[in-house]
Design a protein around this motif. Structure first.
Motif, PDB file in Angstrom:
ATOM      1  N   LEU A 184      -1.597 -52.628 -25.175  1.00 34.55           N
ATOM      2  CA  LEU A 184      -0.290 -53.436 -24.839  1.00 34.55           C
ATOM      3  C   LEU A 184      -0.380 -54.569 -24.008  1.00 34.55           C
ATOM      4  O   LEU A 184       0.155 -55.569 -24.355  1.00 34.55           O
ATOM      5  CB  LEU A 184       0.668 -52.435 -24.374  1.00 34.55           C
ATOM      6  N   LYS A 185      -1.309 -54.288 -23.025  1.00 34.68           N
ATOM      7  CA  LYS A 185      -1.635 -55.806 -22.269  1.00 34.68           C
ATOM      8  C   LYS A 185      -2.367 -56.719 -23.191  1.00 34.68           C
ATOM      9  O   LYS A 185      -2.122 -57.888 -23.126  1.00 34.68           O
ATOM     10  CB  LYS A 185      -2.596 -55.248 -20.819  1.00 34.68           C
ATOM     11  N   ALA A 186      -3.233 -56.329 -23.978  1.00 32.93           N
ATOM     12  CA  ALA A 186      -3.938 -57.242 -24.834  1.00 32.93           C
ATOM     13  C   ALA A 186      -3.007 -57.874 -25.931  1.00 32.93           C
ATOM     14  O   ALA A 186      -2.918 -59.281 -25.916  1.00 32.93           O
ATOM     15  CB  ALA A 186      -5.239 -56.532 -25.554  1.00 32.93           C
ATOM     16  N   ALA A 187      -2.038 -57.148 -26.327  1.00 36.48           N
ATOM     17  CA  ALA A 187      -1.098 -57.755 -27.399  1.00 36.48           C
ATOM     18  C   ALA A 187       0.001 -58.761 -26.815  1.00 36.48           C
ATOM     19  O   ALA A 187       0.355 -59.403 -27.602  1.00 36.48           O
ATOM     20  CB  ALA A 187      -0.655 -56.500 -28.057  1.00 36.48           C
ATOM     21  N   ALA A 188       0.175 -58.540 -25.586  1.00 31.86           N
ATOM     22  CA  ALA A 188       0.842 -59.446 -24.737  1.00 31.86           C
ATOM     23  C   ALA A 188       0.478 -60.667 -24.389  1.00 31.86           C
ATOM     24  O   ALA A 188       1.210 -61.363 -23.877  1.00 31.86           O
ATOM     25  CB  ALA A 188       1.799 -58.715 -23.766  1.00 31.86           C
ATOM     26  N   ASP A 189      -0.887 -60.817 -24.362  1.00 29.78           N
ATOM     27  CA  ASP A 189      -1.556 -62.035 -23.699  1.00 29.78           C
ATOM     28  C   ASP A 189      -2.051 -62.909 -24.876  1.00 29.78           C
ATOM     29  O   ASP A 189      -3.125 -62.530 -25.663  1.00 29.78           O
ATOM     30  CB  ASP A 189      -2.741 -61.540 -22.825  1.00 29.78           C
ATOM     31  N   PRO A 190      -1.362 -63.862 -25.408  1.00 31.23           N
ATOM     32  CA  PRO A 190      -1.896 -64.540 -26.600  1.00 31.23           C
ATOM     33  C   PRO A 190      -3.494 -65.158 -26.647  1.00 31.23           C
ATOM     34  O   PRO A 190      -3.981 -64.772 -27.875  1.00 31.23           O
ATOM     35  CB  PRO A 190      -1.184 -65.977 -26.612  1.00 31.23           C
ATOM     36  N   ALA A 191      -3.999 -65.258 -25.675  1.00 27.08           N
ATOM     37  CA  ALA A 191      -5.463 -65.650 -25.680  1.00 27.08           C
ATOM     38  C   ALA A 191      -6.398 -64.452 -26.060  1.00 27.08           C
ATOM     39  O   ALA A 191      -7.206 -64.410 -26.825  1.00 27.08           O
ATOM     40  CB  ALA A 191      -5.997 -66.414 -24.299  1.00 27.08           C
ATOM     41  N   VAL A 192      -5.875 -63.230 -25.125  1.00 23.19           N
ATOM     42  CA  VAL A 192      -6.746 -62.118 -25.560  1.00 23.19           C
ATOM     43  C   VAL A 192      -6.506 -61.568 -26.922  1.00 23.19           C
ATOM     44  O   VAL A 192      -7.117 -61.071 -27.733  1.00 23.19           O
ATOM     45  CB  VAL A 192      -6.246 -60.950 -24.599  1.00 23.19           C
ATOM     46  N   LYS A 193      -5.319 -61.661 -27.264  1.00 22.97           N
ATOM     47  CA  LYS A 193      -4.814 -61.163 -28.730  1.00 22.97           C
ATOM     48  C   LYS A 193      -5.578 -61.977 -29.696  1.00 22.97           C
ATOM     49  O   LYS A 193      -6.069 -61.416 -30.778  1.00 22.97           O
ATOM     50  CB  LYS A 193      -3.487 -61.500 -28.992  1.00 22.97           C
ATOM     51  N   ALA A 194      -5.828 -63.376 -29.614  1.00 19.26           N
ATOM     52  CA  ALA A 194      -6.446 -64.078 -30.548  1.00 19.26           C
ATOM     53  C   ALA A 194      -8.039 -63.928 -30.437  1.00 19.26           C
ATOM     54  O   ALA A 194      -8.771 -63.881 -31.675  1.00 19.26           O
ATOM     55  CB  ALA A 194      -6.350 -65.706 -30.196  1.00 19.26           C
ATOM     56  N   ALA A 195      -8.525 -63.781 -29.320  1.00 19.03           N
ATOM     57  CA  ALA A 195     -10.032 -63.311 -29.221  1.00 19.03           C
ATOM     58  C   ALA A 195     -10.417 -61.906 -29.693  1.00 19.03           C
ATOM     59  O   ALA A 195     -11.492 -61.803 -30.337  1.00 19.03           O
ATOM     60  CB  ALA A 195     -10.310 -63.182 -27.656  1.00 19.03           C
ATOM     61  N   LEU A 196      -9.643 -60.894 -29.901  1.00 16.59           N
ATOM     62  CA  LEU A 196      -9.604 -59.708 -30.513  1.00 16.59           C
ATOM     63  C   LEU A 196      -9.039 -59.768 -32.115  1.00 16.59           C
ATOM     64  O   LEU A 196      -9.314 -58.668 -32.630  1.00 16.59           O
ATOM     65  CB  LEU A 196      -8.875 -58.692 -29.673  1.00 16.59           C
ATOM     66  N   SER A 197      -8.595 -60.998 -32.533  1.00 17.76           N
ATOM     67  CA  SER A 197      -8.009 -60.976 -34.129  1.00 17.76           C
ATOM     68  C   SER A 197      -7.056 -59.877 -34.260  1.00 17.76           C
ATOM     69  O   SER A 197      -7.142 -59.354 -35.257  1.00 17.76           O
ATOM     70  CB  SER A 197      -9.256 -60.960 -34.794  1.00 17.76           C
ATOM     71  N   ILE A 198      -6.040 -59.842 -33.302  1.00 13.87           N
ATOM     72  CA  ILE A 198      -5.103 -58.880 -33.503  1.00 13.87           C
ATOM     73  C   ILE A 198      -3.839 -59.544 -34.212  1.00 13.87           C
ATOM     74  O   ILE A 198      -3.383 -60.674 -33.814  1.00 13.87           O
ATOM     75  CB  ILE A 198      -4.567 -58.283 -32.180  1.00 13.87           C
ATOM     76  N   ASP A 199      -3.560 -58.769 -35.395  1.00 19.09           N
ATOM     77  CA  ASP A 199      -2.408 -59.575 -35.886  1.00 19.09           C
ATOM     78  C   ASP A 199      -1.598 -58.550 -36.684  1.00 19.09           C
ATOM     79  O   ASP A 199      -1.631 -57.101 -36.418  1.00 19.09           O
ATOM     80  CB  ASP A 199      -2.849 -60.563 -37.096  1.00 19.09           C
ATOM     81  N   ALA A 200      -0.691 -58.856 -37.513  1.00 18.73           N
ATOM     82  CA  ALA A 200       0.233 -57.969 -38.220  1.00 18.73           C
ATOM     83  C   ALA A 200      -0.444 -56.942 -39.198  1.00 18.73           C
ATOM     84  O   ALA A 200       0.259 -56.054 -39.408  1.00 18.73           O
ATOM     85  CB  ALA A 200       1.347 -58.909 -39.007  1.00 18.73           C
ATOM     86  N   THR A 201      -1.654 -57.072 -39.421  1.00 21.38           N
ATOM     87  CA  THR A 201      -2.227 -56.164 -40.365  1.00 21.38           C
ATOM     88  C   THR A 201      -3.331 -55.246 -39.653  1.00 21.38           C
ATOM     89  O   THR A 201      -3.846 -54.449 -40.155  1.00 21.38           O
ATOM     90  CB  THR A 201      -3.249 -56.666 -41.383  1.00 21.38           C
ATOM     91  N   SER A 202      -3.143 -55.461 -38.028  1.00 21.16           N
ATOM     92  CA  SER A 202      -3.939 -54.463 -37.422  1.00 21.16           C
ATOM     93  C   SER A 202      -3.664 -53.166 -37.387  1.00 21.16           C
ATOM     94  O   SER A 202      -2.470 -52.744 -37.165  1.00 21.16           O
ATOM     95  CB  SER A 202      -4.226 -55.008 -36.090  1.00 21.16           C
ATOM     96  N   ARG A 203      -4.490 -52.035 -37.462  1.00 23.04           N
ATOM     97  CA  ARG A 203      -4.250 -50.814 -37.389  1.00 23.04           C
ATOM     98  C   ARG A 203      -5.040 -50.270 -35.957  1.00 23.04           C
ATOM     99  O   ARG A 203      -6.395 -50.357 -36.096  1.00 23.04           O
ATOM    100  CB  ARG A 203      -5.116 -50.054 -38.512  1.00 23.04           C
ATOM    101  N   ILE A 204      -4.217 -49.852 -34.954  1.00 25.63           N
ATOM    102  CA  ILE A 204      -4.801 -49.712 -33.803  1.00 25.63           C
ATOM    103  C   ILE A 204      -5.002 -47.949 -33.415  1.00 25.63           C
ATOM    104  O   ILE A 204      -4.202 -47.111 -33.835  1.00 25.63           O
ATOM    105  CB  ILE A 204      -3.823 -50.182 -32.467  1.00 25.63           C
ATOM    106  N   PHE A 205      -6.130 -47.856 -32.840  1.00 27.17           N
ATOM    107  CA  PHE A 205      -6.321 -46.372 -32.599  1.00 27.17           C
ATOM    108  C   PHE A 205      -6.686 -46.243 -31.140  1.00 27.17           C
ATOM    109  O   PHE A 205      -7.601 -47.064 -30.529  1.00 27.17           O
ATOM    110  CB  PHE A 205      -7.815 -45.866 -33.422  1.00 27.17           C
ATOM    111  N   VAL A 206      -6.153 -45.243 -30.434  1.00 27.12           N
ATOM    112  CA  VAL A 206      -6.254 -44.913 -29.022  1.00 27.12           C
ATOM    113  C   VAL A 206      -6.288 -43.451 -28.950  1.00 27.12           C
ATOM    114  O   VAL A 206      -6.251 -42.692 -29.783  1.00 27.12           O
ATOM    115  CB  VAL A 206      -5.175 -45.572 -28.149  1.00 27.12           C
TER     116      VAL A 206
END
Length: 399
Positions: free
Chosen positions: A348-370
């Motif tokens: 959630l912290k990564a997804a809320a930070d545009p720079a981190v989100k871009a660095a991890l290539s998180i987008d609308a197609t991403s499937r997250i596992f925790v």
């Protein structure tokens, strides 16, 4: 804080020993072992489509280890498994023939187990697993707990008949005390961290953890694109990352290790490019992750197959506990202890930070596992943070 893995080992194959420990054959052996545990059942994989929609990704799946083997934590897979493996190996050596898991409760095996004592240091959950494993086979357990372990967690371990030994100082102090005392008394240390000359048993502990990711892959329609796993010394992160790399190869997900900011030994190790010990700071609410030295085996694996490292703050851990207890848009409630939801907090912290989100290539197609690594293993602390007991949260259903 966030960094990409820029170490020289990143992207390299696992060391052959680690590949053998975490590979498919080993994981199948773990599942065979689990079939002989009376209270074994696969833990649920919980979909959170409401949260996924709110954050802007395709899916979020939580593997709920708060329901594992009656112990409330993923640690149930590691310590007890290692104890049982070590008893069977000792029995094989004394009997002069292989000893199989099916013989575990035979008179011969139990007589041998009765001569063995297993020791470990713990923040709570690992010690409970080692103590349970020792009780299952008829061995003794000596569990070392540091000053920060709550009386409620100590009592939860002691109910398995373990000898409880309090140690002044931190978790790392208790690790050293356990190792020294065990050496003096010829006990077997079953640690979830490793140090020079002591790697095989922590490897067995990590091997036990492969069961949860193996189950999760079967439970998902498609494998994840991104994984966020919390770390103390690094055992579960290394086990999940290593197994995914070995089984999925080039299709493995982007893997991020999440540390508490107050005990960020893996983050600082990744930053330095070699294992480092971080200074003790204020205690963290993420008590099960309060470790200041990384496991050498875990780092050897993560330096190769983790893609990023990040930290979360105290308020992030607390907020995610409350968010899981008060779900959105029809999602089910999830009972997560203070350390249980830290991987999700990292996402959630990564997804809320545009720079981190871009660095991890998180987008609308991403499937997250925790992984929810623990339920309410300290119910009093859970009520203090969330405002309701676990039973009250579950009885209220969805928000």
């Amino acid at each position: 804080m966030f960094i990409l893995n820029t170490t020289a080992d990143h992207g390299h194959p696992l060391d052959p020993t680690d590949a053998n420990t975490l590979g498919l054959a080993a994981a199948e052996g773990v599942e065979r072992h689990l079939r002989h545990r009376d209270n074994h059942a696969e833990t649920p994989l919980i979909a959170l489509p409401g949260l996924a929609g709110a954050v802007g990704v395709a899916a979020i799946h939580v593997k709920d280890e708060g329901q594992r083997l009656g112990l409330g934590s993923f640690k149930a897979l590691g310590g007890a498994y290692a104890v049982i493996r070590l008893v069977l190996e000792e029995a094989g050596a004394r009997l002069g023939r292989p000893a199989d898991i099916e013989e575990l409760h035979s008179r011969e095996i139990r007589a041998i187990a009765g001569t063995m004592t297993f020791a470990c240091a713990t923040d709570g959950n690992h010690g409970r697993s080692v103590a349970q494993g020792a009780q299952l086979v008829g061995a003794r357990a000596a569990i070392f707990v540091h000053a920060g372990v709550s009386d409620e967690r100590v009592a939860a371990i002691a109910r398995f008949g373990a000898e409880m030994i309090r140690v002044a100082g931190s978790y790392d102090d208790s690790v050293r005390e356990a190792a020294q005392t065990a050496k003096e008394r010829a006990w077997t240390v079953v640690s979830d961290t490793s140090w020079p000359g002591y790697e095989r048993i922590p490897g067995l502990v990590m091997q036990g953890y492969t069961a949860l990711v193996r189950e999760a892959l079967r439970q998902m329609a498609e494998p994840p694109t991104h994984v966020f796993i919390q770390a103390g010394v690094g055992g579960i992160a290394a086990a999940v990352a290593g197994y995914l790399a070995l089984t999925l190869g080039e299709q493995r997900p982007v893997f991020t290790v999440v540390d508490p900011a107050r005990a960020a030994c893996l983050f600082e190790t990744a930053k330095a490019g070699h294992p480092v010990t971080v200074p003790h700071d204020e205690p963290t609410v993420m008590a099960m992750l309060e470790c200041y030295e990384p496991s050498l085996v875990a780092w050897r694996i993560l330096s190769r197959v983790a893609d990023a490292f990040m930290t979360v703050d105290e308020e992030d851990a607390v907020a995610v506990m409350r968010r899981l207890a008060n779900p959105v848009d029809g999602d089910p409630a999830v009972i997560a202890g203070e350390s249980g939801g830290v991987g999700l907090a990292g996402f959630l912290k990564a997804a809320a930070d545009p720079a981190v989100k871009a660095a991890l290539s998180i987008d609308a197609t991403s499937r997250i596992f925790v992984v929810n690594t623990e339920g309410a293993t300290d119910p009093g602390k859970y009520r203090e943070i969330v405002g309701r007991s676990p039973a009250e949260v579950l009885s209220e259903g969805v928000a």
